[in-house]
Every structure is written in structure tokens, then in C-alpha cells.
Write an enzyme that holds these catalytic residues in place. Structure first.
Site, PDB file in Angstrom:
ATOM      1  N   GLU A   1       0.829  -1.156   0.071  1.00 18.18           N
ATOM      2  CA  GLU A   1       0.024   0.064  -0.154  1.00 18.18           C
ATOM      3  C   GLU A   1       0.956   1.451   0.148  1.00 18.18           C
ATOM      4  O   GLU A   1       2.309   1.272   0.207  1.00 18.18           O
ATOM      5  CB  GLU A   1      -0.944   0.484   1.169  1.00 18.18           C
TER       6      GLU A   1
ATOM      7  N   LYS B   1       1.753   4.950   1.729  1.00 17.57           N
ATOM      8  CA  LYS B   1       2.381   5.167   2.910  1.00 17.57           C
ATOM      9  C   LYS B   1       1.776   6.714   2.689  1.00 17.57           C
ATOM     10  O   LYS B   1       2.683   7.229   2.690  1.00 17.57           O
ATOM     11  CB  LYS B   1       3.469   4.862   3.882  1.00 17.57           C
TER      12      LYS B   1
ATOM     13  N   ASP C   1       1.476  10.241   4.162  1.00 20.30           N
ATOM     14  CA  ASP C   1       1.858  11.417   5.120  1.00 20.30           C
ATOM     15  C   ASP C   1       0.443  12.196   5.352  1.00 20.30           C
ATOM     16  O   ASP C   1       0.830  13.729   5.067  1.00 20.30           O
ATOM     17  CB  ASP C   1       3.147  12.056   4.404  1.00 20.30           C
TER      18      ASP C   1
ATOM     19  N   TYR D   1      -6.681   2.786   6.089  1.00 16.17           N
ATOM     20  CA  TYR D   1      -6.008   1.145   5.498  1.00 16.17           C
ATOM     21  C   TYR D   1      -6.201   0.577   6.481  1.00 16.17           C
ATOM     22  O   TYR D   1      -5.396  -0.681   6.267  1.00 16.17           O
ATOM     23  CB  TYR D   1      -4.606   1.950   4.865  1.00 16.17           C
TER      24      TYR D   1
ATOM     25  N   LYS E   1      10.666   3.826   3.416  1.00 16.16           N
ATOM     26  CA  LYS E   1      10.246   4.966   3.659  1.00 16.16           C
ATOM     27  C   LYS E   1      11.276   4.980   1.779  1.00 16.16           C
ATOM     28  O   LYS E   1      12.328   5.295   1.487  1.00 16.16           O
ATOM     29  CB  LYS E   1      10.955   6.038   4.480  1.00 16.16           C
TER      30      LYS E   1
ATOM     31  N   CYS F   1      19.227  46.585   7.732  1.00 18.63           N
ATOM     32  CA  CYS F   1      18.507  46.469   7.152  1.00 18.63           C
ATOM     33  C   CYS F   1      19.160  46.948   5.985  1.00 18.63           C
ATOM     34  O   CYS F   1      19.980  47.932   5.297  1.00 18.63           O
ATOM     35  CB  CYS F   1      17.612  47.303   7.382  1.00 18.63           C
TER      36      CYS F   1
ATOM     37  N   CYS G   1      17.166  49.893   4.070  1.00 17.66           N
ATOM     38  CA  CYS G   1      17.125  51.439   4.830  1.00 17.66           C
ATOM     39  C   CYS G   1      18.283  51.127   5.253  1.00 17.66           C
ATOM     40  O   CYS G   1      18.578  52.554   5.874  1.00 17.66           O
ATOM     41  CB  CYS G   1      15.669  51.553   5.290  1.00 17.66           C
TER      42      CYS G   1
ATOM     43  N   CYS H   1      13.377  44.606  11.015  1.00 22.16           N
ATOM     44  CA  CYS H   1      14.219  46.226  10.839  1.00 22.16           C
ATOM     45  C   CYS H   1      12.698  46.707  11.591  1.00 22.16           C
ATOM     46  O   CYS H   1      11.302  47.045  10.962  1.00 22.16           O
ATOM     47  CB  CYS H   1      14.284  46.419   9.469  1.00 22.16           C
TER      48      CYS H   1
ATOM     49  N   CYS I   1      11.191  52.588   6.018  1.00 19.73           N
ATOM     50  CA  CYS I   1      11.420  51.631   5.183  1.00 19.73           C
ATOM     51  C   CYS I   1      10.633  51.400   3.953  1.00 19.73           C
ATOM     52  O   CYS I   1       9.796  50.602   4.206  1.00 19.73           O
ATOM     53  CB  CYS I   1      11.365  50.091   5.741  1.00 19.73           C
TER      54      CYS I   1
HETATM   55  S1  IVH Z   1      -0.827   0.493   8.823  1.00 17.76           S
HETATM   56  C1  IVH Z   1      -0.055  -1.690  12.673  1.00 17.76           C
HETATM   57  N1  IVH Z   1      -0.840   1.516   6.432  1.00 17.76           N
HETATM   58  O1  IVH Z   1       1.583   4.981   9.252  1.00 17.76           O
HETATM   59  C2  IVH Z   1      -0.818  -0.665  11.904  1.00 17.76           C
HETATM   60  N2  IVH Z   1      -0.174   2.721   8.448  1.00 17.76           N
HETATM   61  O2  IVH Z   1       4.366   4.617  11.240  1.00 17.76           O
HETATM   62  C3  IVH Z   1      -0.854   0.420  11.559  1.00 17.76           C
HETATM   63  N3  IVH Z   1       0.183   5.272   7.378  1.00 17.76           N
HETATM   64  O3  IVH Z   1       1.275   5.695  12.152  1.00 17.76           O
HETATM   65  C4  IVH Z   1      -0.736   1.363  11.029  1.00 17.76           C
HETATM   66  N4  IVH Z   1      -0.468   4.978   5.434  1.00 17.76           N
HETATM   67  O4  IVH Z   1      -0.304   7.201  10.116  1.00 17.76           O
HETATM   68  C5  IVH Z   1      -0.766   1.781   8.103  1.00 17.76           C
HETATM   69  N5  IVH Z   1      -1.596   2.305   4.591  1.00 17.76           N
HETATM   70  C6  IVH Z   1      -0.751   2.459   5.525  1.00 17.76           C
HETATM   71  C7  IVH Z   1      -0.217   3.218   6.032  1.00 17.76           C
HETATM   72  C8  IVH Z   1       0.206   3.902   7.469  1.00 17.76           C
HETATM   73  C9  IVH Z   1       0.018   5.794   6.754  1.00 17.76           C
HETATM   74  C10 IVH Z   1       1.067   6.249   8.283  1.00 17.76           C
HETATM   75  C11 IVH Z   1      -0.026   5.508   9.477  1.00 17.76           C
HETATM   76  C12 IVH Z   1       0.661   4.942  11.255  1.00 17.76           C
HETATM   77  C13 IVH Z   1       2.165   5.049  10.543  1.00 17.76           C
HETATM   78  C14 IVH Z   1       2.849   3.963  10.966  1.00 17.76           C
END
Ligand code: IVH
Length: 666
Positions: free
Chosen positions: A110, A112, A114, A222, A309, A404, A407, A422, A428
Site C-alpha cells: 500500500e 504510506k 503522509d 487502510y 520509506k 536592514c 534602509c 528592521c 523602510c
Molecule cells: S498500517 C499496525 N498503512 O504510518 C499497523 N499505516 O508508522 C498500523 N500510515 O501511524 C498502520 N499509510 O499513520 C498503515 N497504508 C498505511 C499507512 C499507514 C500511512 C501511517 C500511520 C501509522 C504510521 C506507521
């Protein structure tokens, strides 16, 4: 149809239209038709409060009630994931799983997301609560804020969902919304959010859910958690959850081999730049819940899942020089001028260096090879120096300027602030132009036909030196200037004159007093009869106003203690601007609560919390946030927080109900 049936029908229809629009991206009716249905429902609900439903689509609009967040223990802890940064580590994880399970398995890959994580509980198909991750064990109850997010269903579709379960997901601020929000904040010289993640979590913690509603957050889910989830497959449960109304990413894939996982990673490492929301990696989860249970957890995270990551994009380039920009309030921003370098698809030539402390901590020298990053941030930043590349020819150490650049006035640094300023506010040039630009901006005087370029032109021509000069301009003065025809000249002069109708609170905001944003200006305009009363107000009087602290009060005093600002206000007043509160805003003062500190807690029936706050101030009292021995009394509504109640009782602080309080004032 009777009213009840009408309400039920409208609620069901609106839930469906919300889902079509926000989750499926396939609206079946126009925005106007949607608004009309919503208005009908709002009216019916107002006429029939007995049919109140906390999950009605009208709850999406948000309420103005302020509340303190209550902490709630998670029924299932919210764990974090182990992070990996290389394919090697992913292989190792995969191998560990293979060995532990000793049987075939699939992995769900999946994106991740942010943002900020959330756990939303549903009972009998209805949202009952939304709680932030907090410390993993307990989090903040942000239900009313989450209800304003259109992609989070309040009522579920179908009937094959578990009786009680939690949906875990991520609250996000889409890039577009983030960029617009930051542009607006920049125009108001408010601090910018560094990235959409901070913006999303900051928004979720706002006390005013109507503001949350206006920020247009989004959410992806998710993870279905509960004692009885429909199938053994994590992926399959997510597909079902989509049919219940949740927004589930379409970019989730079941992988049977390590190679498929690598392909998924390689694809999204590039393709993620085209997504509407920020992502910072890939999450890999063993798909079978039975196998997940077999693998179990370590103290902090599940063994059955891992995060890969993405590398923050980084480039190495040369620092040629540091220049300094002066903002409207005189704040100085240091800017790194770089050899142009490619980063995340754009050419970067400049990066922010934020402030003197950051320059110092990097020990920056002219000619240094520096690392530029564009992680989740929109403005590239310098994150380090490659000191090994420093030869004999390294240039001078970068020292923050002391005067500044525009000025020449010596800079100052206010206590507790990272920025240098400033102080030459009135002479200014960028500060003068910045102040005029702020004055004419949409949220301030909203002067049609005038923009920053025109202001710059008038300034260069010597036609305006401060905002009051605008009111002396005639069409004859300006027509014939660069690209300025007779018609535009007349329009501008009319636009300026129309500012005389702008109410006191906006004129006050338009003055551009440091820390006096729109909200503060509104408060001031309500608390003072006119600008003269405000200009003469003591620090004590200013601080007694709700939400006005020492910093704002001081800035107001500094502004009005400067004779040239007083003279400017007089000229603007003579030009006809509104510096007096309108009659209907005039508040009646008593000193019945003089010298008293009041804490408000709970939910009220007769007036809103804001109205009570206002009453307290209008009668000479001060609103404070937390109970201490100095608190005079607590104004308590229903459901006063248990912690507050206990504290009040322990300290022997009086608790007044709504009616008692109103009786006290009358
Ligand atoms: S699963 C026990 N799936 O990443 C598993 N987390 O450090 C629970 N996050 O706190 C998390 N996308 O805020 C999962 N597709 C995804 C995610 C996801 C973002 C975040 C979530 C979690 C952190 C994990």
C-alpha cells in the site's frame, strides 16, 4: 410525507450524494442542487429539534462551539511500523516472515500516506467517535472535527459491516489545498505550514470545527480493526470497506513474490509525484489475519507489517551568496542563492535559510557545497554542508546582517523570536509598500483594480508614501502612467473611495499592526467604541480581553505610542474611513465581574460558549483556560470535563450553572 419522513429521506439522499461526490468522484447532481437539499434539511431540522441526529449530513458544516479535547483510551492500541530504507532490508523482512510462517503467504502493498493517523469507531453503522493516535495508548477525541471531513462516512452503506469496529486511516491535506492555505497565510504574514502533514494535524487540533470544515481535509483508510471482521484477508476487508462508504486507495496491490513488491516500490517512487496527496513510502502487510496473529507484535510494532520509506530527494549544489528579504512587518528572511540544480522535477536556485540560528548551526560559508532537500516541504531548504568539499578556497563564514539591506537601520531581535526585524516601520521602502499592499488586499480594504504592481508604480512615481495618500489620488494624477488608461484610473479612484464603507474591524485589520490578524481585529472592534479608545487603552485593559495576550497587547501599544502611526490614523479618519464601532456592535459595559477570572467548561443550552465569553469580558471579567487557585468561579454547562470538575472541587473553586450566571449579571 410527514416531517420525520422528509428529514430521513433528505439525510439518506445527502449521504449518498456526498459519497458519490467525494469518494466515487462521480456527482449525480449539481452543487446548487446539493446546496438546496442541504438547506431544506437544515430548515427542517431547525423546526424539529426532536429529530436531532448527531450523524446528520448537516453536521458536516461544523459548529462554532469551542471545546477542550477529551482523551480517550484506544480499545486496540495504535502501533507504529518498523521503518526500512533499502530493498535489502525489505528482503530480510520477507525472509523472516517466510521462515516464521513456513507456509505460502501474500503481502498487501500500500501507499504510506503522509498525514496524521486517526481511528474512527463505528457502531451499528454509525460513526460514534474519532480519536487521534496520541501516544498509541490514548488519543484526543476529535470527533466533531473529523465529522467535517467529507470522505469520512457518518453513516455506512449496506448491511454487511461488523456491529462494532474501528477504521484506521490517515487524515490528509491535499497538495492543492495546502498550497492555497499557505498562500493565504503568507499574504497575512502568518507563519507557513512546513508541509501538508503539519497542516493536517494542526487543523485537526483546532478548537473551531467550522474552520476545520473550511480547510478541506481528506482521508484514506487502510486498516479494519475489530473482534469480528468479515474475512481473513486484509485486502479483501478493505475492498468491502470501500462499499460501506470508506475512501480506500485504489493503489493497493496483493503481491505473491518479492519481485512484485520491488516492482511496486520502484513504480511508486516515481509515480507518487503525480498523486494529489503526500506519501512518504510504501507499507507492506502480510495479508492473512490468521498469519498476522501467528506472527504477532514486538513491543512497538507488528511483525507482520513494515514501512519502506522513500528517500527524501536531495541534491548537492554550491552556495553563491546569501541575500536578505524584508517583509511587510520588517521581518528579515535570509535566502540562499545557489547554482541551479534539478530537484523533484524543478530547477532550484534559491532556498530558505529561515533565520540566524539556522545559519549559525550549519556553520555556513560562501562557496560551500550544500545539500538541498524538498522532502514534504514546498520551499526547498538547506539541510547540511559537505565540509569535505571545502578546499583552501572556501569563502567567508556567513554572518547574519546587522543592518536592514533596504534602509540601513540596525536590526533588532525581539525576545523569544527567531527572526530579526528592521524597526524602521514608517520609512523602510519594502515595509511601506508591503503595508500598502496589505491595506488594499481582499480581506482588508479589498480595493478593486489595485494590486502590488500598481502600488509599486505609484510609490516609484512618488504619488504615495503611506496608505492615507491613496485617498488624495485623483484620476488626473494617475492616468497616463505606465499601462494606465483613463478608465482604469477612474476605476481605481472609485475603488479607493468605496473603502469608506468598510467596517471598523476590517479597517483595523488593514492597518497592519503586528499580530493583529482578522480574529484579533474583530475582538478589538467589539471591545472598543472607537480607535481613540483603543489607542489609549492600557496594557491591563488590553490583556483583559479574551485571546489577547501580552505579545499582542504590547504590539498594539508600540503601534499607538509611535506618533507617526497616530498621525496616519488621523489622516485616514479625516479621509472618511470607519474608525467607530457600528451601533449594533456596541456592547454594554458593567463592572460586575471586574477583577474576576472565569473558566468556562461544558456544553450550554441558552447561549453559545463564545457568547458567554463575550458577556464575561463585557462585564469586566477575564476568561482563562485552566482552573487554578486564582480562578474566581467556573461557568459550567452540561458534561463539564471530569478532570476540571475534580480540580475545581479540590481547590474549592465555586461552580456556577448557566442560570445562576445569568442571574448574577442581571
Ligand atoms: S498500517 C499496525 N498503512 O504510518 C499497523 N499505516 O508508522 C498500523 N500510515 O501511524 C498502520 N499509510 O499513520 C498503515 N497504508 C498505511 C499507512 C499507514 C500511512 C501511517 C500511520 C501509522 C504510521 C506507521
Amino acid at each position: 410525507m410527514n416531517a420525520r419522513e422528509q428529514i430521513d429521506r433528505l439525510r439518506a439522499d445527502l449521504h449518498q450524494h456526498n459519497y458519490n461526490y467525494y469518494v466515487l468522484n462521480a456527482p449525480a447532481i449539481s452543487d446548487k442542487e446539493f446546496d438546496d437539499l442541504m438547506r431544506q434539511l437544515q430548515e427542517l431540522e431547525q423546526q424539529h429539534p426532536e429529530y436531532y441526529d448527531e450523524n446528520s449530513p448537516t453536521m458536516r458544516v461544523g459548529s462554532d462551539l469551542n471545546k477542550d479535547f477529551v482523551q480517550i483510551a484506544h480499545r486496540y492500541p495504535m502501533l507504529s511500523l518498523g521503518n526500512t530504507y533499502s530493498e535489502g532490508e525489505v528482503s530480510e523482512w520477507y525472509e523472516r516472515i517466510r521462515q516464521s510462517l513456513g507456509e505460502p503467504f501474500e503481502v498487501c502493498a500500500e501507499l504510506k500516506f503522509d498525514g496524521t493517523s486517526i481511528s474512527v469507531t463505528y457502531e451499528e453503522g454509525k460513526m460514534v467517535r474519532a480519536v487521534t493516535r496520541g501516544d498509541g495508548e490514548k488519543g484526543d477525541d476529535v470527533t466533531s472535527n473529523v465529522k467535517t471531513i467529507r470522505t469520512v462516512p457518518l453513516v455506512l452503506h449496506g448491511d454487511n459491516y461488523p456491529a462494532r469496529f474501528e477504521m484506521r486511516g490517515e487524515i490528509l491535506m491535499p497538495w492543492k489545498v495546502f498550497e492555497t492555505l499557505n498562500a493565504e497565510r503568507e499574504a497575512r504574514e502568518e507563519p507557513l505550514f512546513a508541509n501538508p502533514r503539519n497542516a493536517a494535524s494542526g487543523t485537526l487540533k483546532l478548537q473551531n470545527s467550522a474552520t476545520v470544515a473550511s480547510r478541506k481535509l481528506d482521508a484514506y483508510f487502510y486498516y479494519v480493526v475489530g473482534d469480528e471482521v468479515p474475512t481473513d484477508g486484509h485486502y479483501e476487508n478493505l475492498q468491502l470497506a470501500r462499499r460501506w462508504g470508506f475512501k480506500i486507495s485504489e493503489h493497493t496491490k496483493k503481491c505473491g513474490t518479492l519481485q512484485q513488491i520491488f516492482d511496486f516500490i520502484a513504480y511508486w517512487d516515481v509515480e507518487r509525484k503525480n498523486l494529489p496527496v503526500a506519501t512518504d513510502g510504501i507499507v507492506l502487510k502480510v495479508n492473512s489475519l490468521r498469519q498476522q496473529r501467528n506472527l504477532g507484535f514486538t513491543a512497538k510494532s507488528p511483525r507482520w507489517a513494515i514501512a519502506y520509506k522513500f528517500q527524501a530527494e536531495r541534491a548537492l549544489t554550491r552556495l553563491n551568496k546569501v541575500t536578505y528579504q524584508v517583509g511587510r512587518t520588517g521581518a528579515i528572511t535570509p535566502v540562499a542563492n545557489l547554482d541551479p540544480v534539478q530537484l523533484s522535477g524543478t530547477v532550484v536556485k534559491r532556498a530558505s535559510l529561515h533565520n540566524a540560528d539556522i545559519i549559525e548551526s550549519l556553520d555556513l560559508h560562501v562557496g560551500d557545497m550544500v545539500y538541498v532537500e524538498k522532502g514534504g516541504e514546498i520551499i526547498p531548504k538547506i539541510t547540511g554542508v559537505d565540509t569535505s568539499a571545502r578546499g583552501f578556497m572556501v569563502g567567508e563564514k556567513v554572518r547574519f546582517i546587522t543592518r536592514c539591506p533596504e534602509c540601513g537601520t540596525p536590526l533588532v531581535r525581539y525576545e523569544g523570536e527567531a527572526a530579526h526585524y528592521c524597526p524602521n516601520e514608517t520609512a523602510c521602502p519594502p515595509q511601506i509598500k508591503g503595508k500598502i499592499e496589505h491595506f488594499i488586499s481582499r480581506r482588508a480594504m479589498n480595493i478593486d483594480g489595485l494590486g502590488p504592481e500598481t502600488v509599486d508604480l505609484f510609490y516609484r512615481q512618488g504619488l504615495i508614501k503611506d496608505t492615507s495618500d491613496l485617498y488624495r489620488l485623483t484620476a488626473r494624477d494617475i492616468k497616463g502612467l505606465e499601462r494606465m488608461g483613463e478608465k482604469s484610473a477612474v476605476n481605481i479612484v472609485h475603488g479607493i473611495a468605496a473603502g469608506k464603507e468598510v467596517p471598523f474591524e476590517r479597517v483595523l485589520f488593514a492597518l497592519g499592526i503586528r499580530f493583529v490578524g482578522e480574529t484579533v481585529a474583530k475582538k478589538l472592534a467589539k471591545s472598543f467604541a472607537d480607535i481613540h479608545e483603543l489607542a489609549d487603552a492600557s496594557m491591563e485593559r488590553l490583556i483583559s480581553i479574551d485571546e489577547i495576550g501580552t505579545k499582542i497587547a504590547q504590539s498594539i501599544r508600540v503601534y499607538f505610542d509611535n506618533p507617526s502611526n497616530r498621525a496616519l490614523v488621523e489622516r485616514l479618519e479625516a479621509a472618511g474611513l470607519q474608525f467607530t464601532r457600528r451601533e449594533d456592535d456596541r456592547t454594554h459595559y458593567t463592572d460586575k465581574l471586574a477583577g474576576q477570572s472565569v473558566v468556562i467548561s461544558g456544553v450550554f443550552a441558552r447561549h453559545s460558549r463564545d457568547e458567554y465569553k463575550e458577556m464575561i469580558e463585557q462585564n469586566g471579567g477575564k476568561n482563562v483556560g485552566s482552573i487554578s487557585a486564582k480562578t474566581s468561579f467556573v461557568l459550567a454547562g452540561d458534561n463539564m470535563g471530569p478532570a476540571k470538575l475534580e480540580k475545581a472541587q479540590k481547590l474549592g473553586v465555586r461552580i456556577l450553572g448557566e442560570d445562576e450566571f445569568l442571574a448574577l449579571l442581571n
